[in-house]
Design an enzyme around this catalytic site. Sequence first.
Site, PDB file in Angstrom:
ATOM      1  N   ARG A 193      37.469  -0.776  24.113  1.00  0.00           N
ATOM      2  CA  ARG A 193      37.124   0.054  22.952  1.00  0.00           C
ATOM      3  C   ARG A 193      36.209   1.200  23.423  1.00  0.00           C
ATOM      4  NH1 ARG A 193      36.287  -4.968  18.689  1.00  0.00           N
ATOM      5  NH2 ARG A 193      38.110  -6.096  19.439  1.00  0.00           N
ATOM      6  N   HIS A 241      42.690   1.649  15.462  1.00  0.00           N
ATOM      7  CA  HIS A 241      42.833   0.519  14.538  1.00  0.00           C
ATOM      8  C   HIS A 241      41.633   0.433  13.612  1.00  0.00           C
ATOM      9  CE1 HIS A 241      44.858  -1.068  18.337  1.00  0.00           C
ATOM     10  NE2 HIS A 241      45.856  -0.988  17.454  1.00  0.00           N
ATOM     11  N   HIS A 248      41.491  -6.794  14.858  1.00  0.00           N
ATOM     12  CA  HIS A 248      42.148  -5.886  13.911  1.00  0.00           C
ATOM     13  C   HIS A 248      42.031  -6.464  12.514  1.00  0.00           C
ATOM     14  CE1 HIS A 248      45.114  -4.343  17.213  1.00  0.00           C
ATOM     15  NE2 HIS A 248      43.846  -4.158  17.535  1.00  0.00           N
ATOM     16  N   HIS A 272      49.457  -5.750  11.133  1.00  0.00           N
ATOM     17  CA  HIS A 272      48.078  -5.861  10.653  1.00  0.00           C
ATOM     18  C   HIS A 272      47.794  -4.664   9.745  1.00  0.00           C
ATOM     19  CE1 HIS A 272      47.065  -7.826  14.809  1.00  0.00           C
ATOM     20  NE2 HIS A 272      47.675  -8.689  14.001  1.00  0.00           N
ATOM     21  N   HIS A 311      50.822  -8.403  15.001  1.00  0.00           N
ATOM     22  CA  HIS A 311      50.517  -7.015  15.336  1.00  0.00           C
ATOM     23  C   HIS A 311      51.792  -6.176  15.282  1.00  0.00           C
ATOM     24  CE1 HIS A 311      48.681  -3.586  17.275  1.00  0.00           C
ATOM     25  NE2 HIS A 311      49.680  -3.563  18.140  1.00  0.00           N
ATOM     26  N   HIS A 313      40.767   2.901  21.207  1.00  0.00           N
ATOM     27  CA  HIS A 313      40.872   2.141  22.457  1.00  0.00           C
ATOM     28  C   HIS A 313      41.148   3.071  23.633  1.00  0.00           C
ATOM     29  CE1 HIS A 313      40.947  -1.978  20.733  1.00  0.00           C
ATOM     30  NE2 HIS A 313      41.380  -1.324  19.663  1.00  0.00           N
ATOM     31  N   HIS A 352      39.212  -2.281  12.286  1.00  0.00           N
ATOM     32  CA  HIS A 352      38.809  -3.631  12.688  1.00  0.00           C
ATOM     33  C   HIS A 352      38.065  -4.313  11.550  1.00  0.00           C
ATOM     34  CE1 HIS A 352      39.674  -3.902  17.157  1.00  0.00           C
ATOM     35  NE2 HIS A 352      40.145  -2.711  16.805  1.00  0.00           N
ATOM     36  N   ASP A 405      46.535  -1.757  11.818  1.00  0.00           N
ATOM     37  CA  ASP A 405      47.352  -1.158  12.878  1.00  0.00           C
ATOM     38  C   ASP A 405      47.764   0.259  12.482  1.00  0.00           C
ATOM     39  OD1 ASP A 405      47.174  -3.514  14.305  1.00  0.00           O
ATOM     40  OD2 ASP A 405      49.162  -4.242  13.711  1.00  0.00           O
TER      41      ASP A 405
END
Length: 191
Positions: free
Chosen positions: A189, A97, A115, A132, A123, A173, A99, A135
């Site tokens: 993460r 993702h 995100h 997002h 999401h 992640h 962020h 995403d």
Amino acid sequence: KLNETNENEREEGMNPFTLINRTLVLAIALVGIGMLSSGCVAKHVQAWGEVDQAVAVLHPTEGNTAQGVVHFYQLQEDVKIVVHSTGLKPGSTHAIHVHEYGDATADDATSAGGHYNPAGHKHGLPYDKQRHAGDLGNLTADANGEARFERTVDNLSVAEMTHSVIGRAVIIHAGKDKGVQPTGDAGPRIA
């Protein structure tokens, strides 16, 4: 007049440099206004908008080995994202993702925030229209723990005024993005 004012200010208990500091601040403010009116800022915004590539370097979070490089390429209205990551568990699948903050100060990368979601969507996975902006879906490691990932998206920009990746973070992640609310249940993460 300056000496006279400073003496009056001294009698009132003020620092003799207060007036000088106020004068400097006013002069700086006027120069700033002059720059705005001359179109200087517009030229910088235009030059910034001409940036068509960005790079994010992935570093492992505490106790992890994942690392890599992410390239963003502006293609007219879309952005092509190319990732090369190493140090993953062989055959594993990981959410990736963008962020909201480019802040890597926390050992677990929580300083990068959530995100990137400038449009306020729920999401989703890359094939979902409402998702997002950050995403990106999942990447899968090969037998050597290496992953190559390429995706083109229409809801990010490299350096345009809307949805720019500049100043953001890219996070890998520990687990797969399952597409569930609120953030895909992808776990900690790792890079």
